[in-house]
Scaffold this motif. Structure first.
Motif, PDB file in Angstrom:
ATOM      1  N   LEU A  17       0.820  -1.197   0.000  1.00  0.00           N
ATOM      2  CA  LEU A  17       0.000   0.000   0.000  1.00  0.00           C
ATOM      3  C   LEU A  17       0.862   1.257   0.000  1.00  0.00           C
ATOM      4  CD1 LEU A  17      -2.551  -1.055   2.782  1.00  0.00           C
ATOM      5  CD2 LEU A  17      -2.689  -1.495   0.327  1.00  0.00           C
ATOM      6  N   GLY A  18       0.301   2.327  -0.498  1.00  0.00           N
ATOM      7  CA  GLY A  18       0.946   3.632  -0.471  1.00  0.00           C
ATOM      8  C   GLY A  18      -0.074   4.682  -0.851  1.00  0.00           C
ATOM      9  N   ASN A  19       0.124   5.916  -0.410  1.00  0.00           N
ATOM     10  CA  ASN A  19      -0.825   6.977  -0.755  1.00  0.00           C
ATOM     11  C   ASN A  19      -0.434   7.711  -2.018  1.00  0.00           C
ATOM     12  OD1 ASN A  19       1.362   8.068   0.788  1.00  0.00           O
ATOM     13  ND2 ASN A  19       0.204   9.962   1.076  1.00  0.00           N
ATOM     14  N   GLY A  20       0.630   7.261  -2.694  1.00  0.00           N
ATOM     15  CA  GLY A  20       0.990   7.801  -3.992  1.00  0.00           C
ATOM     16  C   GLY A  20       0.110   7.238  -5.088  1.00  0.00           C
ATOM     17  N   PRO A  21       0.210   7.783  -6.315  1.00  0.00           N
ATOM     18  CA  PRO A  21      -0.664   7.357  -7.409  1.00  0.00           C
ATOM     19  C   PRO A  21      -0.309   5.970  -7.939  1.00  0.00           C
ATOM     20  CG  PRO A  21       0.924   8.975  -8.192  1.00  0.00           C
ATOM     21  CD  PRO A  21       1.085   8.908  -6.703  1.00  0.00           C
ATOM     22  N   ALA A  22      -1.312   5.307  -8.516  1.00  0.00           N
ATOM     23  CA  ALA A  22      -1.119   3.995  -9.132  1.00  0.00           C
ATOM     24  C   ALA A  22      -0.716   4.185 -10.586  1.00  0.00           C
ATOM     25  CB  ALA A  22      -2.396   3.166  -9.010  1.00  0.00           C
ATOM     26  N   GLY A 217      -1.203  -1.930  -5.425  1.00  0.00           N
ATOM     27  CA  GLY A 217      -1.931  -1.973  -4.167  1.00  0.00           C
ATOM     28  C   GLY A 217      -2.822  -0.758  -4.004  1.00  0.00           C
ATOM     29  N   ALA A 218      -3.685  -0.811  -3.010  1.00  0.00           N
ATOM     30  CA  ALA A 218      -4.626   0.279  -2.772  1.00  0.00           C
ATOM     31  C   ALA A 218      -3.951   1.422  -2.015  1.00  0.00           C
ATOM     32  CB  ALA A 218      -5.849  -0.261  -2.033  1.00  0.00           C
ATOM     33  N   ASP A 219      -4.767   2.320  -1.474  1.00  0.00           N
ATOM     34  CA  ASP A 219      -4.271   3.598  -0.953  1.00  0.00           C
ATOM     35  C   ASP A 219      -3.978   3.595   0.542  1.00  0.00           C
ATOM     36  OD1 ASP A 219      -4.572   4.654  -3.534  1.00  0.00           O
ATOM     37  OD2 ASP A 219      -6.669   5.185  -3.140  1.00  0.00           O
ATOM     38  N   GLY A 220      -4.198   2.473   1.217  1.00  0.00           N
ATOM     39  CA  GLY A 220      -3.962   2.439   2.657  1.00  0.00           C
ATOM     40  C   GLY A 220      -5.133   2.948   3.472  1.00  0.00           C
ATOM     41  N   THR A 221      -6.323   2.944   2.882  1.00  0.00           N
ATOM     42  CA  THR A 221      -7.516   3.478   3.536  1.00  0.00           C
ATOM     43  C   THR A 221      -8.038   2.516   4.594  1.00  0.00           C
ATOM     44  OG1 THR A 221      -8.144   4.644   1.520  1.00  0.00           O
ATOM     45  CG2 THR A 221      -9.875   4.256   3.148  1.00  0.00           C
ATOM     46  N   SER A 222      -8.431   3.044   5.727  1.00  0.00           N
ATOM     47  CA  SER A 222      -9.135   2.265   6.743  1.00  0.00           C
ATOM     48  C   SER A 222      -9.997   3.224   7.548  1.00  0.00           C
ATOM     49  CB  SER A 222      -8.153   1.526   7.652  1.00  0.00           C
ATOM     50  OG  SER A 222      -7.361   2.452   8.369  1.00  0.00           O
ATOM     51  N   ASN A 239     -16.464  -3.260  13.303  1.00  0.00           N
ATOM     52  CA  ASN A 239     -16.978  -2.174  12.448  1.00  0.00           C
ATOM     53  C   ASN A 239     -15.910  -1.579  11.540  1.00  0.00           C
ATOM     54  OD1 ASN A 239     -19.604  -2.348  13.446  1.00  0.00           O
ATOM     55  ND2 ASN A 239     -19.165  -0.911  15.119  1.00  0.00           N
ATOM     56  N   TRP A 240     -14.657  -1.987  11.703  1.00  0.00           N
ATOM     57  CA  TRP A 240     -13.595  -1.408  10.892  1.00  0.00           C
ATOM     58  C   TRP A 240     -13.388  -2.195   9.599  1.00  0.00           C
ATOM     59  CZ3 TRP A 240     -10.015   2.695  11.527  1.00  0.00           C
ATOM     60  CH2 TRP A 240     -10.262   3.500  12.642  1.00  0.00           C
ATOM     61  N   TYR A 241     -12.915  -1.470   8.592  1.00  0.00           N
ATOM     62  CA  TYR A 241     -12.524  -2.081   7.321  1.00  0.00           C
ATOM     63  C   TYR A 241     -11.187  -1.479   6.897  1.00  0.00           C
ATOM     64  CZ  TYR A 241     -14.289   2.331   5.371  1.00  0.00           C
ATOM     65  OH  TYR A 241     -14.502   3.663   5.105  1.00  0.00           O
ATOM     66  N   ASP A 242     -10.476  -2.183   6.020  1.00  0.00           N
ATOM     67  CA  ASP A 242      -9.286  -1.615   5.382  1.00  0.00           C
ATOM     68  C   ASP A 242      -9.199  -2.152   3.960  1.00  0.00           C
ATOM     69  OD1 ASP A 242      -8.011  -4.135   5.461  1.00  0.00           O
ATOM     70  OD2 ASP A 242      -6.830  -3.649   7.237  1.00  0.00           O
ATOM     71  N   ASP A 243      -8.143  -1.786   3.240  1.00  0.00           N
ATOM     72  CA  ASP A 243      -8.060  -2.123   1.810  1.00  0.00           C
ATOM     73  C   ASP A 243      -6.926  -3.095   1.498  1.00  0.00           C
ATOM     74  OD1 ASP A 243      -6.037  -0.300   2.292  1.00  0.00           O
ATOM     75  OD2 ASP A 243      -6.691   1.172   0.800  1.00  0.00           O
ATOM     76  N   ILE A 244      -6.536  -3.891   2.494  1.00  0.00           N
ATOM     77  CA  ILE A 244      -5.665  -5.041   2.244  1.00  0.00           C
ATOM     78  C   ILE A 244      -6.481  -6.100   1.487  1.00  0.00           C
ATOM     79  CG2 ILE A 244      -4.483  -6.961   3.406  1.00  0.00           C
ATOM     80  CD1 ILE A 244      -2.847  -4.520   3.703  1.00  0.00           C
ATOM     81  N   CYS A 245      -5.826  -6.941   0.700  1.00  0.00           N
ATOM     82  CA  CYS A 245      -6.542  -8.022   0.025  1.00  0.00           C
ATOM     83  C   CYS A 245      -5.542  -9.076  -0.426  1.00  0.00           C
ATOM     84  CB  CYS A 245      -7.324  -7.502  -1.194  1.00  0.00           C
ATOM     85  SG  CYS A 245      -6.274  -6.920  -2.563  1.00  0.00           S
TER      86      CYS A 245
END
Length: 703
Positions: A17-22, A217-222, A239-245
């Motif tokens: 994951l990273g918050n940079g662009p794909a 990978g996705a943006d690291g959102t949770s 109640n939590w979610y994240d964008d690992i897969c």
């Protein structure tokens, strides 16, 4: 099954994951050659905006020989290629993590796990219950009842890309809607109950690129469905979610001339992808990695040779860049520096009798994975009283000074991590002088030796047949292989051979140079035991009911037992064991305080650093207006990695400030420093290495 004519490589891929662009010019790619990046000094792991670059995984298709071994990459000019990715996130659907459930099962193979876990009950497994327990599977209460828990699995449909449709996002949702409205649109009953709508949770992006597949990978959102719910546990937050897969990568290829098509969709030819947290120190390798465990799971024997041991020693030596306890004294770095001062460094690679004492001294520094002693310092629990340490600490703390699988049991020797028995046996062979080494070895230090061994991998990669297997190995060497509580990327099921549909050596040696063979445990074909599409429909939402216990895992080891389904992988099954949100586990385990001042044990420093040399410190070290002694002091001053991100104190689960750190990491993970190789640029008399590893962040701050 017939050996496949084509296979996808790497067979197991990792996208971080990273918050940079794909975008392929704005990411780093997963390594394709082991050790290739260790000494690079111009890498940039942050974008120009200071964002953490995603680590993307590129997949290739290789033509194979009649035995199923890779020969060469296929080319886009010869084949029409369609790639498909099917991934899922099952974390909210799965069980809480208490500790590794294999600690209380009886195994035939003890290459990865000491028999004393079972025989002596040194750290018994703890049964566990559902995450999100208030979301019910009504089928457990009445016949034909609806399983509302299916909505806890973020399972978007497969996405396919090709030369005619080159890029798609993997658009998931949480909770994932199943029940249709009157107009046919699907809704989530969980979300409706909460008077909310399902949240869009992108799990990644796939791109067709000149016949290859890039998985970003996705943006690291949770986040929590209820904004007032804070993450207060290291692994389990309802109640939590994240964008690992994780999931399966398949392909269809059609020869442009013959029009013959091949479907790479079964466990023998398809690949697996998992997304994980960022590797904040990409050039520092875990002491025990996932490749080690997979080799150990296969229960092979190896001819003792120096390349079976040196990587272990070198990885421990390089931990000095991410953990002060591996930099100061006592430390393995100090032990090696003493050999330099005594002109005995050659004893690392010499099996001569005169070096036996040195090898024995180093061997005795390591913890025995049989755990046949119990007096190392105790890591206290949060139930601490003043009496916990009475009568302990008669045994000096061994290497590595990292917590292990038995962390939940104060006083258990398994509170401390030991290298797997498989690696310990090779270290013992080295100690006894039972290993071979080239006759012309002559190295001045560990890094010079490391460069030599790096060259063996680089030369091997020039062989197109070996390059495919090197890709898989390069990925696996970046992943932690223990201890597992639960770990950083993947966890304890990975140390068992049942997890693999294929796990065999293809090449005994990685490379041959001047008539000497460098083994490194060889090159392996490793495939996840992926369920067939038909089987996936049957088991995708399987679980063990309200509670999962160690006996469930014991029964599952029997292939004829119905519970064996747990080893048949469907999308989401590799990462479902990990903490949610991912930031809680990634940031929660830093230092561990015990009743001794030094060393301070730490967790996952190779991927999540603990103490670092900052970029600002390096500038002062290079400042010639300062006294040489001052520059050396500055070089030796290491700061907490999380300091500049303002996360507060984060340590073991017993420490004050722990929950504040968990909460802050969800928002601050993008600001922590990336540890990067750089030229030190100082004169030799300062006795500072030519290459140093320093932490940079995107703010221009202390990192």
């Amino acid at each position: 099954m017939e050996n496949p004519k084509f296979r996808i490589y790497p067979s197991i891929g990792i996208a971080r994951l990273g918050n940079g662009p794909a975008e392929k010019d704005q990411v780093i790619f997963s390594p394709e050659i082991p050790w290739a990046n260790l000494f690079e000094t111009e890498n940039e792991y942050l974008t120009d905006k200071g964002e953490i670059k995603k680590q993307a995984q590129r997949f290739y298709i290789y033509q194979c020989d009649e035995t199923g071994n890779p020969i060469k990459k296929i080319e886009e000019k010869e084949y029409d290629i369609e790639w498909t990715a099917e991934v899922a996130n099952k974390k909210p659907f799965w069980y809480n993590f208490n500790n590794s459930l294999d600690l209380s099962i009886q195994l035939e193979n003890h290459q990865n796990l000491s028999p004393n876990f079972y025989d002596e009950r040194i750290a018994p497994a703890i049964s566990t219950t559902y995450r999100n327990p208030n979301v019910l599977n009504e089928g457990l209460r009445k016949s034909g009842g609806e399983n509302f828990r299916k909505e806890l699995v973020n399972s978007p449909p497969p996405v396919t890309v090709s030369s005619s449709s080159t890029r798609k996002e993997i658009c998931g949702m949480f909770p994932y809607p199943h029940s249709p409205k009157a107009d046919g649109a699907k809704i989530s009953k969980i979300a409706a109950k909460l008077k909310k709508s399902s949240v869009n949770v992108k799990l990644g992006t796939v791109e067709y690129d000149e016949g290859t597949l890039i998985f970003y990978g996705a943006d690291g959102t949770s986040a929590s469905l209820n904004p007032s719910d804070l993450n207060t546990d290291f692994a389990d937050n309802s109640n939590w979610y994240d964008d690992i897969c994780d999931g399966i990568i398949t392909a269809k290829i059609t020869h442009k001339t013959t029009k013959e098509s091949y479907y790479l969709t079964d466990a023998k030819s398809a690949a697996w992808i998992a997304t994980t947290p960022p590797d904040y120190a990409p050039q520092i390798q875990p002491l025990s990695n996932l490749f080690d465990l997979i080799v150990g799971a296969a229960d092979e024997t190896f001819t003792p040779e120096l390349s079976l041991v040196f990587p272990l020693l070198y990885r421990l030596y390089r931990m000095q860049w991410v953990n002060a306890s591996d930099f100061l004294a006592p430390s393995f770095r100090e032990t090696i520096d003493q050999l330099y001062a005594q002109n005995k460094f050659h004893c690392i690679y010499s099996n001569s009798p005169e070096c036996k004492a040195v090898r024995e001294e180093i061997f005795n520094l390591f913890r025995n994975p049989i755990y046949n002693y119990d007096n190392e310092p105790v890591i206290p629990s949060n139930q601490k009283t003043d009496l916990t340490q009475l009568g302990t600490e008669t045994e000096q703390l061994k290497y590595p000074t990292y917590p292990g699988d038995g962390i939940n049991y104060p006083g258990s020797p398994a509170q401390w991590f030991a290298i797997p028995p498989f690696l310990y046996e090779q270290l013992k062979q080295w100690k006894d002088g039972n290993f071979t080494t080239p006759p012309d070895f002559n190295f001045k230090d560990m890094d010079e030796m490391g460069c030599f061994y790096q060259r063996q991998f680089l030369e091997a990669a020039e062989d197109s047949a070996k390059s495919a297997l090197l890709m898989t190995r390069a990925v696996l060497e970046t992943l932690y292989g223990g201890g597992f509580h639960p770990g950083v990327e993947l966890t304890w099921p990975m140390r068992h051979n049942q997890m693999y549909g294929e796990n065999r050596p293809v090449y005994e040696f990685v490379n041959e140079d001047k008539g000497y063979n460098y083994g490194f445990y060889g090159l392996w074909e490793v495939r996840i035991n992926a369920a067939s599409p038909e089987r996936k429909k049957e088991i995708f939402y399987n679980d063990f009911g309200y509670e999962m216990v160690a006996y469930d895992i014991q029964e599952s080891l029997d292939p004829s037992n119905p519970k064996h389904w747990i080893w048949e992988a469907t999308p989401g099954d590799l990462t479902k064991w990990m903490g949610i949100p991912w930031q809680s586990d990634a940031g929660s385990c830093q230092t561990v305080f015990i009743d001794m001042q030094y060393p301070v044990p730490a967790w996952w420093a190779a991927n999540l650093p603990v103490t670092i040399l900052t970029a600002e410190s390096l500038k002062k070290v290079q400042d010639q207006s300062l006294l040489p002694e001052t520059r050396q002091y500055i070089y030796a001053n290491r700061l907490p990695w999380l300091h500049s991100a303002d996360t507060g104190f984060v340590g073991y689960h017993a420490e004050a400030g722990y929950q504040n750190g968990l909460i802050a990491m969800v928002y601050k993970w993008k600001s922590v420093g990336m540890v990067t190789g750089r030229k030190s640029g100082v004169s030799p008399e300062l006795e500072i290495p030519d290459i140093v590893y320093v932490a940079y962040d995107g703010k221009g701050g202390i990192h």
